[in-house]
Design a protein around this motif. Structure first.
Motif, PDB file in Angstrom:
ATOM      1  N   VAL A 151       0.848  -1.183   0.000  1.00  0.00           N
ATOM      2  CA  VAL A 151       0.000   0.000   0.000  1.00  0.00           C
ATOM      3  C   VAL A 151       0.887   1.237   0.000  1.00  0.00           C
ATOM      4  CG1 VAL A 151      -1.712   1.328   1.304  1.00  0.00           C
ATOM      5  CG2 VAL A 151      -1.918  -1.157   1.172  1.00  0.00           C
ATOM      6  N   LEU A 152       0.543   2.212  -0.847  1.00  0.00           N
ATOM      7  CA  LEU A 152       1.257   3.484  -0.909  1.00  0.00           C
ATOM      8  C   LEU A 152       0.320   4.603  -0.489  1.00  0.00           C
ATOM      9  CD1 LEU A 152       3.085   3.239  -4.378  1.00  0.00           C
ATOM     10  CD2 LEU A 152       4.024   2.734  -2.116  1.00  0.00           C
ATOM     11  N   ALA A 153       0.861   5.605   0.188  1.00  0.00           N
ATOM     12  CA  ALA A 153       0.090   6.792   0.549  1.00  0.00           C
ATOM     13  C   ALA A 153       0.827   8.020   0.050  1.00  0.00           C
ATOM     14  CB  ALA A 153      -0.115   6.873   2.051  1.00  0.00           C
ATOM     15  N   HIS A 154       0.115   8.929  -0.573  1.00  0.00           N
ATOM     16  CA  HIS A 154       0.691  10.176  -1.057  1.00  0.00           C
ATOM     17  C   HIS A 154       0.528  11.234   0.034  1.00  0.00           C
ATOM     18  CE1 HIS A 154       1.143   9.090  -5.432  1.00  0.00           C
ATOM     19  NE2 HIS A 154       0.426   8.076  -4.951  1.00  0.00           N
ATOM     20  N   VAL A 155       1.636  11.863   0.423  1.00  0.00           N
ATOM     21  CA  VAL A 155       1.635  12.802   1.546  1.00  0.00           C
ATOM     22  C   VAL A 155       2.313  14.106   1.121  1.00  0.00           C
ATOM     23  CG1 VAL A 155       2.307  13.156   3.958  1.00  0.00           C
ATOM     24  CG2 VAL A 155       1.843  10.838   3.130  1.00  0.00           C
ATOM     25  N   ARG A 156       1.733  15.221   1.571  1.00  0.00           N
ATOM     26  CA  ARG A 156       2.344  16.528   1.328  1.00  0.00           C
ATOM     27  C   ARG A 156       2.574  17.232   2.653  1.00  0.00           C
ATOM     28  NH1 ARG A 156       3.467  20.013  -2.572  1.00  0.00           N
ATOM     29  NH2 ARG A 156       3.417  22.246  -2.136  1.00  0.00           N
ATOM     30  N   ASN A 157       3.766  17.787   2.822  1.00  0.00           N
ATOM     31  CA  ASN A 157       4.103  18.572   4.015  1.00  0.00           C
ATOM     32  C   ASN A 157       3.548  19.983   3.824  1.00  0.00           C
ATOM     33  OD1 ASN A 157       5.261  20.028   6.092  1.00  0.00           O
ATOM     34  ND2 ASN A 157       7.277  19.107   5.891  1.00  0.00           N
ATOM     35  N   THR A 158       2.491  20.311   4.566  1.00  0.00           N
ATOM     36  CA  THR A 158       1.849  21.621   4.440  1.00  0.00           C
ATOM     37  C   THR A 158       2.288  22.597   5.533  1.00  0.00           C
ATOM     38  OG1 THR A 158      -0.052  20.830   5.715  1.00  0.00           O
ATOM     39  CG2 THR A 158      -0.177  20.635   3.314  1.00  0.00           C
ATOM     40  N   GLY A 159       3.240  22.180   6.370  1.00  0.00           N
ATOM     41  CA  GLY A 159       3.729  23.031   7.445  1.00  0.00           C
ATOM     42  C   GLY A 159       5.074  23.643   7.135  1.00  0.00           C
ATOM     43  N   LYS A 160       5.752  24.086   8.204  1.00  0.00           N
ATOM     44  CA  LYS A 160       7.039  24.765   8.050  1.00  0.00           C
ATOM     45  C   LYS A 160       8.179  24.012   8.722  1.00  0.00           C
ATOM     46  CE  LYS A 160       4.953  29.364   7.654  1.00  0.00           C
ATOM     47  NZ  LYS A 160       4.925  30.758   8.166  1.00  0.00           N
ATOM     48  N   ARG A 161       7.930  22.747   9.110  1.00  0.00           N
ATOM     49  CA  ARG A 161       8.969  21.914   9.715  1.00  0.00           C
ATOM     50  C   ARG A 161       9.118  20.629   8.926  1.00  0.00           C
ATOM     51  NH1 ARG A 161      10.818  22.962  14.804  1.00  0.00           N
ATOM     52  NH2 ARG A 161      12.590  21.868  13.879  1.00  0.00           N
ATOM     53  N   ALA A 162      10.334  20.081   8.894  1.00  0.00           N
ATOM     54  CA  ALA A 162      10.547  18.779   8.272  1.00  0.00           C
ATOM     55  C   ALA A 162       9.805  17.708   9.068  1.00  0.00           C
ATOM     56  CB  ALA A 162      12.039  18.461   8.217  1.00  0.00           C
ATOM     57  N   LEU A 163       9.391  16.652   8.394  1.00  0.00           N
ATOM     58  CA  LEU A 163       8.618  15.582   9.008  1.00  0.00           C
ATOM     59  C   LEU A 163       9.321  14.241   8.808  1.00  0.00           C
ATOM     60  CD1 LEU A 163       5.130  16.559   7.529  1.00  0.00           C
ATOM     61  CD2 LEU A 163       5.961  17.111   9.827  1.00  0.00           C
ATOM     62  N   ASP A 164       9.440  13.456   9.884  1.00  0.00           N
ATOM     63  CA  ASP A 164       9.894  12.062   9.805  1.00  0.00           C
ATOM     64  C   ASP A 164       8.656  11.195   9.987  1.00  0.00           C
ATOM     65  OD1 ASP A 164      12.775  12.409   9.584  1.00  0.00           O
ATOM     66  OD2 ASP A 164      12.675  13.206  11.616  1.00  0.00           O
ATOM     67  N   LEU A 165       8.167  10.629   8.908  1.00  0.00           N
ATOM     68  CA  LEU A 165       6.880   9.943   8.937  1.00  0.00           C
ATOM     69  C   LEU A 165       7.005   8.494   9.385  1.00  0.00           C
ATOM     70  CD1 LEU A 165       5.415  11.390   5.629  1.00  0.00           C
ATOM     71  CD2 LEU A 165       4.746  12.000   7.956  1.00  0.00           C
ATOM     72  N   ARG A 166       6.111   8.120  10.267  1.00  0.00           N
ATOM     73  CA  ARG A 166       6.000   6.745  10.729  1.00  0.00           C
ATOM     74  C   ARG A 166       4.521   6.469  10.981  1.00  0.00           C
ATOM     75  NH1 ARG A 166       8.241   6.160  16.779  1.00  0.00           N
ATOM     76  NH2 ARG A 166       6.955   4.306  16.551  1.00  0.00           N
ATOM     77  N   GLY A 167       4.156   5.198  11.163  1.00  0.00           N
ATOM     78  CA  GLY A 167       2.757   4.900  11.427  1.00  0.00           C
ATOM     79  C   GLY A 167       2.424   3.451  11.152  1.00  0.00           C
ATOM     80  N   LYS A 168       1.117   3.195  10.944  1.00  0.00           N
ATOM     81  CA  LYS A 168       0.661   1.824  10.713  1.00  0.00           C
ATOM     82  C   LYS A 168      -0.597   1.834   9.857  1.00  0.00           C
ATOM     83  CE  LYS A 168      -1.892   1.739  15.099  1.00  0.00           C
ATOM     84  NZ  LYS A 168      -2.040   1.063  16.414  1.00  0.00           N
ATOM     85  N   LEU A 169      -0.838   0.706   9.214  1.00  0.00           N
ATOM     86  CA  LEU A 169      -2.021   0.491   8.387  1.00  0.00           C
ATOM     87  C   LEU A 169      -2.792  -0.680   8.953  1.00  0.00           C
ATOM     88  CD1 LEU A 169      -3.528   1.082   5.585  1.00  0.00           C
ATOM     89  CD2 LEU A 169      -2.221  -0.883   4.751  1.00  0.00           C
ATOM     90  N   HIS A 170      -4.086  -0.487   9.148  1.00  0.00           N
ATOM     91  CA  HIS A 170      -4.938  -1.565   9.646  1.00  0.00           C
ATOM     92  C   HIS A 170      -5.900  -1.956   8.531  1.00  0.00           C
ATOM     93  CE1 HIS A 170      -7.593  -3.243  13.170  1.00  0.00           C
ATOM     94  NE2 HIS A 170      -7.239  -4.160  12.299  1.00  0.00           N
ATOM     95  N   LEU A 171      -5.899  -3.241   8.170  1.00  0.00           N
ATOM     96  CA  LEU A 171      -6.798  -3.761   7.147  1.00  0.00           C
ATOM     97  C   LEU A 171      -7.886  -4.587   7.816  1.00  0.00           C
ATOM     98  CD1 LEU A 171      -4.256  -4.906   4.394  1.00  0.00           C
ATOM     99  CD2 LEU A 171      -5.764  -2.909   4.318  1.00  0.00           C
ATOM    100  N   ALA A 172      -9.133  -4.184   7.626  1.00  0.00           N
ATOM    101  CA  ALA A 172     -10.268  -4.877   8.250  1.00  0.00           C
ATOM    102  C   ALA A 172     -11.426  -4.945   7.263  1.00  0.00           C
ATOM    103  CB  ALA A 172     -10.685  -4.164   9.526  1.00  0.00           C
ATOM    104  N   ASP A 173     -12.510  -5.617   7.676  1.00  0.00           N
ATOM    105  CA  ASP A 173     -13.733  -5.722   6.871  1.00  0.00           C
ATOM    106  C   ASP A 173     -13.443  -6.260   5.478  1.00  0.00           C
ATOM    107  OD1 ASP A 173     -15.131  -4.584   9.014  1.00  0.00           O
ATOM    108  OD2 ASP A 173     -14.717  -2.551   8.292  1.00  0.00           O
ATOM    109  N   GLY A 174     -12.559  -7.264   5.403  1.00  0.00           N
ATOM    110  CA  GLY A 174     -12.254  -7.879   4.127  1.00  0.00           C
ATOM    111  C   GLY A 174     -13.304  -8.902   3.730  1.00  0.00           C
TER     112      GLY A 174
END
Length: 349
Positions: free
Chosen positions: A208-231
């Protein structure tokens, strides 16, 4: 007169975890070359973080701050010689930059504007076997500094030169990143997840890919998780970590990926909930996804989102999701004043 920014000692419970998280040199820097003497293994961990960022996990790993011109900050750190021989360790700042959505280290002691403001004391540590010692990095922002974010690394370096028994020397570096933003106004950090895409490689592996844009004024180190349900048939495929390593500069955009999904995962449709964060900024996006045939991609149909941008105005930290609550508390305070805020005893509050 120069202003000093207050700092908070990082609790001991957090330090044990940071001893593994803080080395930021590429693996090649840490491994001796073939036939070279083993330089041992160095440990590096921060001992302090800014008071206003006590709940920011990035500030416990890296030196992350937002300062006005003319401010001085000091951060203590610890270096450990985890080897059975004595080591001389050199401490110094070096340049860094965000290149192709990655935090990139410059070679050697390459300087930049931020490193010219930065000093480390002492510059050299002579550590015995299994010995630890503290040092301090000081950043003096000049009164003439212009607005913007700068990047650097504070390094601890040890090496073994070639000798009669070894024709090749070796060098190891560990350290911590520095993200320093300069402005006379407040700080704002935020990002936007624009879409989620289901992909299946030619080998049949889903991701899975997600397109992200930094709309703020600080650099971002992105981390997180994806939950797949209701399959199909109500299947729940659980949570999967986002592949880390994406750093978006202010105004930049890019993708984050969730790899390593089971190759036998049914096509769907699935309800995918992606949760991303960088420090105090958190966003989530939910979409219905269907994985395509091998070699294809499919954009998800968005069904929900939530956000928590972040700004720092000099007197504290405010999240958008907490504004209404803050206003309600102020109104109630007319009849029953609130107790004074308390500093948490751990980074998790």
């Amino acid at each position: 007169m120069r202003r000093r920014a207050p700092s908070l000692r990082v609790p001991g419970a957090a330090l044990a975890a940071l001893a593994l998280a803080l080395p930021v040199a590429p693996a090649a820097d840490a491994a001796p070359a073939n036939g070279a003497p083993d330089p041992g293994f160095l440990g590096f961990r921060l001992l302090e973080a800014p008071v206003v960022r006590r709940d920011d996990p990035r500030a416990l790993k890296y030196i992350v701050d937002h300062l006005k011109p003319g401010t001085v900050i000091e951060r203590r750190f610890e270096v450990a010689n985890n080897s059975d021989t004595g080591r001389q360790v050199r401490l110094y700042p070096a340049a860094a930059a965000i290149t192709e959505n990655q935090f990139a280290f410059a070679e050697g002691r390459t300087p930049n504007e931020l490193t010219r403001w930065t000093s480390v004391e002492p510059a050299v540590l002579d550590l015995g076997p299994q010995e630890k010692a503290e040092a301090e990095v000081t950043i003096r922002v000049p009164d003439t500094a212009t607005p913007g974010e700068r990047y650097a690394v504070v390094w601890a370096e040890s090496g073994a030169p070639p000798d009669r028994q070894h024709n090749i020397g070796s060098v190891m570096r560990v350290g911590t990143r520095v993200y320093l933003d300069i402005s006379n106004s407040g700080e704002y950090a935020d990002f936007r997840i624009s879409k989620i895409v289901a992909v299946r490689g030619k080998d049949g592996r889903p991701s899975v890919l997600a397109h992200v844009r930094n709309t703020g004024k600080r650099a971002l180190d992105l981390r997180g998780k994806l939950h797949l349900a209701d399959g199909p048939g109500g299947l729940d495929a659980g949570a999967h970590a986002v592949t880390e390593g994406t750093t978006l500069p202010p105004g930049g955009s890019g993708t984050v990926s969730v790899d390593g999904l089971n190759g036998s995962l049914p096509a769907g449709p699935w309800t995918a909930r992606l949760e991303l964060e960088s420090g105090m900024v958190r966003h989530s996006l939910a979409a219905r996804l269907t994985f395509p045939a091998p070699g294809g991609s499919s954009v998800g149909w968005i069904i929900g989102s939530s956000n928590r941008p972040y700004w720092y105005a000099g007197a504290g930290v405010v999240a958008v999701s907490g504004v209404v609550l803050l206003l309600l508390r102020r109104r109630r305070g007319r009849t029953a004043p609130n107790p004074p805020p308390q500093v948490p005893s751990s980074p998790n509050g």
